[in-house]
Write a protein that holds these residues in place. Structure first.
Motif, PDB file in Angstrom:
ATOM      1  N   PRO A   1     -25.443   2.198 -11.574  1.00  0.00           N
ATOM      2  CA  PRO A   1     -26.121   2.369 -12.864  1.00  0.00           C
ATOM      3  C   PRO A   1     -25.396   3.345 -13.785  1.00  0.00           C
ATOM      4  O   PRO A   1     -25.669   3.399 -14.978  1.00  0.00           O
ATOM      5  N   LEU A   2     -24.453   4.094 -13.225  1.00  0.00           N
ATOM      6  CA  LEU A   2     -23.716   5.083 -14.017  1.00  0.00           C
ATOM      7  C   LEU A   2     -22.548   4.446 -14.772  1.00  0.00           C
ATOM      8  O   LEU A   2     -22.365   4.683 -15.971  1.00  0.00           O
ATOM      9  N   THR A   3     -21.766   3.623 -14.078  1.00  0.00           N
ATOM     10  CA  THR A   3     -20.570   3.025 -14.690  1.00  0.00           C
ATOM     11  C   THR A   3     -20.704   1.522 -14.927  1.00  0.00           C
ATOM     12  O   THR A   3     -19.850   0.925 -15.570  1.00  0.00           O
ATOM     13  N   TYR A   4     -21.776   0.926 -14.381  1.00  0.00           N
ATOM     14  CA  TYR A   4     -21.984  -0.521 -14.451  1.00  0.00           C
ATOM     15  C   TYR A   4     -20.812  -1.284 -13.817  1.00  0.00           C
ATOM     16  O   TYR A   4     -20.426  -2.353 -14.276  1.00  0.00           O
ATOM     17  N   THR A   5     -20.243  -0.715 -12.774  1.00  0.00           N
ATOM     18  CA  THR A   5     -19.183  -1.350 -11.994  1.00  0.00           C
ATOM     19  C   THR A   5     -19.566  -1.288 -10.515  1.00  0.00           C
ATOM     20  O   THR A   5     -20.350  -0.421 -10.099  1.00  0.00           O
ATOM     21  N   PRO A   6     -19.000  -2.173  -9.681  1.00  0.00           N
ATOM     22  CA  PRO A   6     -19.338  -2.196  -8.253  1.00  0.00           C
ATOM     23  C   PRO A   6     -18.584  -1.118  -7.475  1.00  0.00           C
ATOM     24  O   PRO A   6     -17.606  -1.389  -6.766  1.00  0.00           O
ATOM     25  N   LEU A   7     -19.033   0.135  -7.587  1.00  0.00           N
ATOM     26  CA  LEU A   7     -18.318   1.260  -6.966  1.00  0.00           C
ATOM     27  C   LEU A   7     -18.171   1.092  -5.458  1.00  0.00           C
ATOM     28  O   LEU A   7     -17.128   1.424  -4.887  1.00  0.00           O
ATOM     29  N   ARG A   8     -19.215   0.607  -4.798  1.00  0.00           N
ATOM     30  CA  ARG A   8     -19.150   0.486  -3.336  1.00  0.00           C
ATOM     31  C   ARG A   8     -18.059  -0.495  -2.917  1.00  0.00           C
ATOM     32  O   ARG A   8     -17.295  -0.232  -1.976  1.00  0.00           O
ATOM     33  N   SER A   9     -17.993  -1.625  -3.573  1.00  0.00           N
ATOM     34  CA  SER A   9     -16.980  -2.612  -3.205  1.00  0.00           C
ATOM     35  C   SER A   9     -15.584  -2.133  -3.592  1.00  0.00           C
ATOM     36  O   SER A   9     -14.598  -2.450  -2.909  1.00  0.00           O
ATOM     37  N   ILE A  10     -15.474  -1.357  -4.664  1.00  0.00           N
ATOM     38  CA  ILE A  10     -14.170  -0.799  -5.058  1.00  0.00           C
ATOM     39  C   ILE A  10     -13.600   0.058  -3.937  1.00  0.00           C
ATOM     40  O   ILE A  10     -12.428  -0.075  -3.559  1.00  0.00           O
ATOM     41  N   TRP A  11     -14.434   0.946  -3.382  1.00  0.00           N
ATOM     42  CA  TRP A  11     -13.921   1.837  -2.341  1.00  0.00           C
ATOM     43  C   TRP A  11     -13.790   1.142  -0.991  1.00  0.00           C
ATOM     44  O   TRP A  11     -12.924   1.506  -0.185  1.00  0.00           O
ATOM     45  N   LEU A  12     -14.596   0.128  -0.736  1.00  0.00           N
ATOM     46  CA  LEU A  12     -14.393  -0.674   0.476  1.00  0.00           C
ATOM     47  C   LEU A  12     -13.017  -1.332   0.441  1.00  0.00           C
ATOM     48  O   LEU A  12     -12.243  -1.241   1.407  1.00  0.00           O
ATOM     49  N   VAL A  13     -12.706  -1.970  -0.684  1.00  0.00           N
ATOM     50  CA  VAL A  13     -11.417  -2.645  -0.824  1.00  0.00           C
ATOM     51  C   VAL A  13     -10.268  -1.641  -0.780  1.00  0.00           C
ATOM     52  O   VAL A  13      -9.216  -1.908  -0.184  1.00  0.00           O
ATOM     53  N   THR A  14     -10.442  -0.478  -1.388  1.00  0.00           N
ATOM     54  CA  THR A  14      -9.392   0.539  -1.399  1.00  0.00           C
ATOM     55  C   THR A  14      -9.004   0.953   0.016  1.00  0.00           C
ATOM     56  O   THR A  14      -7.812   0.979   0.372  1.00  0.00           O
ATOM     57  N   PHE A  15     -10.000   1.257   0.842  1.00  0.00           N
ATOM     58  CA  PHE A  15      -9.694   1.722   2.199  1.00  0.00           C
ATOM     59  C   PHE A  15      -9.210   0.589   3.108  1.00  0.00           C
ATOM     60  O   PHE A  15      -8.328   0.801   3.952  1.00  0.00           O
ATOM     61  N   VAL A  16      -9.736  -0.609   2.929  1.00  0.00           N
ATOM     62  CA  VAL A  16      -9.260  -1.745   3.727  1.00  0.00           C
ATOM     63  C   VAL A  16      -7.814  -2.083   3.365  1.00  0.00           C
ATOM     64  O   VAL A  16      -7.018  -2.461   4.232  1.00  0.00           O
ATOM     65  N   SER A  17      -7.452  -1.922   2.088  1.00  0.00           N
ATOM     66  CA  SER A  17      -6.080  -2.218   1.652  1.00  0.00           C
ATOM     67  C   SER A  17      -5.061  -1.249   2.242  1.00  0.00           C
ATOM     68  O   SER A  17      -3.862  -1.559   2.283  1.00  0.00           O
ATOM     69  N   ILE A  18      -5.514  -0.091   2.669  1.00  0.00           N
ATOM     70  CA  ILE A  18      -4.601   0.881   3.291  1.00  0.00           C
ATOM     71  C   ILE A  18      -4.172   0.414   4.684  1.00  0.00           C
ATOM     72  O   ILE A  18      -3.045   0.691   5.127  1.00  0.00           O
ATOM     73  N   LEU A  19      -5.028  -0.327   5.373  1.00  0.00           N
ATOM     74  CA  LEU A  19      -4.768  -0.692   6.769  1.00  0.00           C
ATOM     75  C   LEU A  19      -3.469  -1.483   6.974  1.00  0.00           C
ATOM     76  O   LEU A  19      -2.705  -1.162   7.892  1.00  0.00           O
ATOM     77  N   PRO A  20      -3.159  -2.531   6.170  1.00  0.00           N
ATOM     78  CA  PRO A  20      -1.887  -3.246   6.398  1.00  0.00           C
ATOM     79  C   PRO A  20      -0.672  -2.350   6.262  1.00  0.00           C
ATOM     80  O   PRO A  20       0.313  -2.526   6.987  1.00  0.00           O
ATOM     81  N   GLY A  21      -0.728  -1.374   5.343  1.00  0.00           N
ATOM     82  CA  GLY A  21       0.400  -0.459   5.188  1.00  0.00           C
ATOM     83  C   GLY A  21       0.586   0.445   6.385  1.00  0.00           C
ATOM     84  O   GLY A  21       1.718   0.773   6.765  1.00  0.00           O
ATOM     85  N   LEU A  22      -0.529   0.861   7.007  1.00  0.00           N
ATOM     86  CA  LEU A  22      -0.434   1.700   8.210  1.00  0.00           C
ATOM     87  C   LEU A  22       0.263   0.958   9.342  1.00  0.00           C
ATOM     88  O   LEU A  22       0.897   1.579  10.201  1.00  0.00           O
ATOM     89  N   LEU A  23       0.143  -0.381   9.315  1.00  0.00           N
ATOM     90  CA  LEU A  23       0.783  -1.189  10.356  1.00  0.00           C
ATOM     91  C   LEU A  23       2.297  -1.047  10.315  1.00  0.00           C
ATOM     92  O   LEU A  23       2.972  -1.262  11.324  1.00  0.00           O
ATOM     93  N   ASP A  24       2.834  -0.683   9.168  1.00  0.00           N
ATOM     94  CA  ASP A  24       4.282  -0.509   9.032  1.00  0.00           C
ATOM     95  C   ASP A  24       4.811   0.591   9.936  1.00  0.00           C
ATOM     96  O   ASP A  24       5.980   0.559  10.345  1.00  0.00           O
ATOM     97  N   LEU A  25       3.969   1.564  10.269  1.00  0.00           N
ATOM     98  CA  LEU A  25       4.395   2.638  11.168  1.00  0.00           C
ATOM     99  C   LEU A  25       4.683   2.119  12.568  1.00  0.00           C
ATOM    100  O   LEU A  25       5.534   2.647  13.284  1.00  0.00           O
ATOM    101  N   ALA A  26       3.964   1.063  12.963  1.00  0.00           N
ATOM    102  CA  ALA A  26       4.157   0.489  14.301  1.00  0.00           C
ATOM    103  C   ALA A  26       5.162  -0.654  14.286  1.00  0.00           C
ATOM    104  O   ALA A  26       6.008  -0.742  15.172  1.00  0.00           O
ATOM    105  N   SER A  27       5.067  -1.521  13.274  1.00  0.00           N
ATOM    106  CA  SER A  27       5.944  -2.686  13.208  1.00  0.00           C
ATOM    107  C   SER A  27       6.101  -3.155  11.769  1.00  0.00           C
ATOM    108  O   SER A  27       5.194  -3.795  11.232  1.00  0.00           O
TER     109      SER A  27
END
Length: 408
Positions: free
Chosen positions: A272-298
């Motif tokens: 109600p503050l920004t009229y944007t889907p804040l929860r989904s924004i941060w869900l996607v942000t943190f999930v998008s980090i995971l493929p990059g972390l995989l680079d450390l292993a392979s």
């Protein structure tokens, strides 16, 4: 967006299944796209540091992944702003993108001596191709190689994902898509031609920075000139991630709102503050980090995940197009053309039929006298009606000669 359109273009009994498949393809492809673009930006920034240090700087995988994660958090913060504030930040993006592209083209052509430019058969022909796959067919290797860059020609419909948040969406969204496809395709193609033309010896690439593009600019423009223009290239990539994260957060929000995620619609919430889907924004942000972390292993596994962008998104594009054709006369599919309607492909059909008719007439009038089918490189005068005998040793040598050619 493709998720909503696919469901609307199919009969009621199939809508849930189609929406489910396209929704997941969308989310998968877009998250992989955000992650891969951000990872590329992190590498671009570190490449600039290496050039700035004259090659005397070592970049580790941990440094790349750390910068990648930090950039994603910054994009998450920026996407948390209201839509109007986001529009203010990104409205100049198109001018930065096009302006930088044309500047690079002009400066590369101006700073590369004519005798150091590659010939046409290198830029457009087989002389500029090398097969390093270790036994794969060159044509097949070329097609699979496109997967690593195909994501640059995806998600150009990102505007549609925020169509509910813009004015005159029926005009603005499709116009933006059309301009994006045309601009990215033609201007990007021209840029690639110029970069290959001015690329210099293949053995000098990708150089100490690990970025062939930046190395070519550095070789032709010098350190200062290349780094100034590279700053704007990085800004372009930064804004690409900004809009891509904005698009996937809206898809995730809609999918959660419709019960597609096992979250009891927690992420289908509008702030109600920004009229944007804040929860989904941060869900996607943190999930998008995971493929990059995989680079450390392979790194190979990470690149495989990044390649999902093209495969998943291209499938999600094909499905609504196919449904539009399959169910165009179904009573439950009420397709209503908008103001920006390009018809049923009539222009494409007219052009195709026209080319077939004209080429047929040309063949009858005289082309059959000088065109005798594809020719063999082994026998310059050999047509399809001739069958020269080639030993297995000769064929092997020819195959080897075609594989061992230069590439950019």
């Amino acid at each position: 967006m493709r998720y909503t359109a696919s469901a609307r273009l199919t009969p009621k009994k199939y809508r849930a299944r189609v929406g489910w498949v396209v929704g997941w393809l969308n989310i998968l492809g877009q998250i992989a796209g955000v992650s891969s673009t951000e990872f590329g930006l992190a590498n671009m920034i570190w490449a600039a540091v290496v050039i700035g240090k004259d090659g005397n700087y070592e970049v580790t995988q941990g440094m790349v992944v750390g910068l990648f994660a930090g950039l994603l958090v910054v994009h998450g913060i920026l996407n948390s702003l209201a839509t109007r504030q986001l529009a203010f930040l990104t409205k100049g993006f198109v001018f930065v993108n096009l302006g930088t592209t044309f500047l690079i083209i002009i400066v590369l052509l101006a700073t590369t001596p004519r005798h150091e430019m590659h010939p046409a058969n290198y830029v457009f022909g087989s002389a500029g191709v090398i097969n390093q796959t270790g036994g794969w067919n060159t044509g097949l290797a070329f097609l699979f190689g496109l997967l690593s860059v195909q994501w640059t020609m995806t998600d150009y419909d990102a505007t549609a994902h925020i169509s509910e948040e813009v004015r005159r969406a029926a005009y603005a969204a499709p116009s933006a898509i059309f301009i994006a496809v045309l601009g990215t395709g033609l201007i990007g193609w021209l840029l690639n031609i110029v970069v290959v033309l001015c690329s210099g010896p293949l053995e000098n690439l990708p150089g100490p920075s690990g970025s062939a593009f930046l190395e070519i600019m550095y070789m032709r423009m010098g350190k200062t000139g290349s780094l100034i223009l590279w700053t704007f290239v990085c800004m372009t990539a930064f804004f690409v991630v900004q809009t891509a994260l904005q698009a996937v957060s809206r898809t995730t929000y809609a999918f959660s709102r419709d019960g597609g995620l096992p979250d009891r619609k927690f992420f289908g919430h509008i702030s109600p503050l920004t009229y944007t889907p804040l929860r989904s924004i941060w869900l996607v942000t943190f999930v998008s980090i995971l493929p990059g972390l995989l680079d450390l292993a392979s790194p190979i596994a990470a690149n495989a995940i990044f390649s999902l962008t093209a495969m998943a998104l291209d499938l999600s594009y094909i499905i609504p197009i196919a449904l539009r054709r399959i169910y165009q006369n179904h009573p439950e599919v009420l397709f209503k053309p908008g103001p920006f309607y390009m018809g049923n492909g009539l222009l494409g059909k007219v052009i195709t039929i026209g080319v077939l008719v004209l080429s047929g007439v040309w063949w009858i009038l005289g082309a059959h006298k000088h065109y005798h089918g594809p020719q063999s490189n082994l026998e310059p005068a050999a047509g399809l009606d001739q069958h020269p005998t080639v030993s297995s040793e000769g064929a092997a040598k020819d195959e080897k000669s075609q594989v061992e050619v230069a590439e950019v």
